[in-house]
Design a protein around this motif. Structure first.
Motif, mmCIF file in Angstrom:
data_model
loop_
_atom_site.group_PDB
_atom_site.id
_atom_site.type_symbol
_atom_site.label_atom_id
_atom_site.label_comp_id
_atom_site.label_asym_id
_atom_site.label_seq_id
_atom_site.Cartn_x
_atom_site.Cartn_y
_atom_site.Cartn_z
ATOM 1 N N SER A 282 0.683 -1.093 -0.028
ATOM 2 C CA SER A 282 0.055 -0.031 0.083
ATOM 3 C C SER A 282 0.961 1.344 -0.214
ATOM 4 C CB SER A 282 -0.840 0.135 1.203
ATOM 5 O OG SER A 282 -1.823 -0.971 1.105
ATOM 6 N N ASN A 283 2.033 1.153 0.385
ATOM 7 C CA ASN A 283 2.810 2.470 0.599
ATOM 8 C C ASN A 283 3.926 2.173 0.121
ATOM 9 O OD1 ASN A 283 1.283 3.767 3.330
ATOM 10 N ND2 ASN A 283 1.197 1.503 3.639
ATOM 11 N N ALA A 284 4.376 1.450 -1.013
ATOM 12 C CA ALA A 284 5.700 1.589 -1.761
ATOM 13 C C ALA A 284 5.826 2.837 -2.679
ATOM 14 C CB ALA A 284 5.823 0.051 -2.424
ATOM 15 N N TYR A 285 7.048 3.302 -2.991
ATOM 16 C CA TYR A 285 7.198 4.275 -3.923
ATOM 17 C C TYR A 285 7.047 3.602 -5.266
ATOM 18 C CZ TYR A 285 9.027 8.247 -6.596
ATOM 19 O OH TYR A 285 9.507 9.181 -7.469
ATOM 20 N N VAL A 286 7.780 2.575 -5.505
ATOM 21 C CA VAL A 286 7.766 1.756 -6.699
ATOM 22 C C VAL A 286 7.710 0.239 -6.404
ATOM 23 C CG1 VAL A 286 8.359 3.442 -8.476
ATOM 24 C CG2 VAL A 286 10.001 1.918 -7.382
ATOM 25 N N TYR A 287 7.430 -0.672 -7.344
ATOM 26 C CA TYR A 287 7.535 -2.052 -6.774
ATOM 27 C C TYR A 287 8.299 -2.422 -8.319
ATOM 28 C CZ TYR A 287 6.854 -7.131 -7.301
ATOM 29 O OH TYR A 287 6.652 -8.262 -7.456
#
Length: 382
Positions: A282-287
């Motif tokens: 939910s809170n990642a900048y990028v995956y």
């Protein structure tokens, strides 16, 4: 006109996974999701679990009287040692299923398909799902494991009533190698609950948009070593979070941690599930998914369902899924991955562009109800 699925109740056996319910691997997550939907549609489903091991915390209390959401759970004899667990449990399950009144025995993954001929000998309809070309995986290369898994692949190609594949490239592989027709039914994804950062802040000091996330089993074909090497060359204050655990690959995990030694911004969380998993996505900048080899990457579908911008390698199993909705780098090219990482770290608007609408796109393209309906069609016969 397409024939409707018949309504007769089916008795179905699932073989080849570690345990249901679980999300410790792609197959486990597929069956944990699909089987209850089959039960809801009126069918009788039994999952033959390996003996030993317990469900993750998020599933605590969901199994009662050897049932999970109406799905019957049976444990079979398993030698819980590396290289033997899958073999012994699938043969045990195949023998058990042969003496029960199942309409369909469904095998999952190539290795377990080595036992498919047993229920076939007893007149059962046998379906298999090829979740990937497993004998190519680094941990099996050159040894008995690779030969055994390839034998399972040959058994599936020759004896299965229906072969399900998850990608066009694997479908082409079976046609080129065995002249075997297969049915393409990709995995699905469910729309998740978006969570604010709480547990990840308490455990790892992580906040929204402050980290680059990778989540996978820590095996060589997943390419996490490329990601660590590339990240070390990027000028950024974003942390790198690597979520996942070993899969009989302890030496590879040691290699990864040695590569990351001395960099406090590289965080290994170990296996994650439940609220912790949901918060990470939910809170990642990028995956980032830097794989060399995939079947149908469920973590990719899940990352996009959470609305994440994605950087993925240029293998068809990724590019076919994301279409033009993700950033692609050249497979195994550390310099190219570094450049893509630097680009997203420097350009928030670019990340926002790839986040916008991606959850709607992936959740409408890959739907579990549609996956189950197509699978049931196959069970009944086209």
């Amino acid at each position: 006109m397409k024939e409707k699925i018949k309504k007769e109740k089916l008795k179905i056996a699932m073989i080849g996974h570690k345990a249901v319910p679980s999300r410790r691997g792609g197959i486990e997550l597929v069956l944990t999701t699909m089987c209850p939907i089959m039960v809801e549609k009126g069918h009788d489903v039994t999952c033959y679990n390996r003996s030993g091991g317990e469900a993750e915390n998020e599933y605590a209390g969901t199994v009662k009287n050897n049932m999970y959401k109406g799905v019957k759970l049976k444990k079979v004899f398993t030698v819980n040692k590396k290289g033997l667990a899958a073999m012994t449990s699938s043969f045990s399950a195949a023998i058990c299923a042969s003496f029960k009144k199942y309409d369909v025995v469904h095998f999952h993954a190539e290795g377990p398909c080595a036992a498919l001929w047993i229920p076939k000998l007893f007149g059962k309809k046998c379906v298999c799902t090829i979740h990937g070309i497993d004998w190519k995986r680094e941990k099996w290369k050159g040894g008995f494991g690779s030969k055994y898994i390839k034998f399972g692949e040959k058994v599936a190609a020759k004896f299965a009533d229906e072969v399900i594949v998850l990608s066009k490239s694997v479908q082409q592989y079976f046609m080129d190698t065995y002249r075997r027709e297969t049915v393409l039914i990709p995995n699905g994804v469910s729309r998740p609950q978006i969570r604010e950062a709480q547990l990840i802040t308490e455990k790892f000091g992580l906040h929204k948009d402050e980290y680059i996330c990778a989540l996978s089993r820590l095996t060589e074909e997943k390419g996490i070593h490329y990601l660590i090497e590339a990240y070390q060359q990027v000028k950024t204050d974003k942390k790198l979070v690597i979520a996942g655990d070993t899969s009989d690959t302890d030496d590879y995990v040691k290699k990864l941690k040695h590569m990351a030694a001395g960099n406090p911004n590289i965080i290994f969380t170990g296996f994650v599930s439940g609220n912790l998993f949901e918060e990470l996505f939910s809170n990642a900048y990028v995956y980032v998914l830097p794989s060399n080899l995939e079947g149908m990457p469920l973590s990719l579908l899940e990352a996009m369902s959470f609305g994440n911008a994605v950087i993925g390698s240029s293998i068809p199993e990724i590019t076919d899924v994301v279409e033009n909705k993700a950033i692609i780098f050249k497979k195994a090219d550390v310099a190219n991955l570094r450049d893509k990482l630097q680009e997203v770290c420097d350009d928030k608007n670019m990340v926002l562009k790839y986040k916008t609408g991606v959850a709607d796109f992936i959740c409408s393209k890959y739907n579990w109800n549609a996956v189950v309906d197509r699978t049931l069609e196959l069970y009944y016969g086209k």
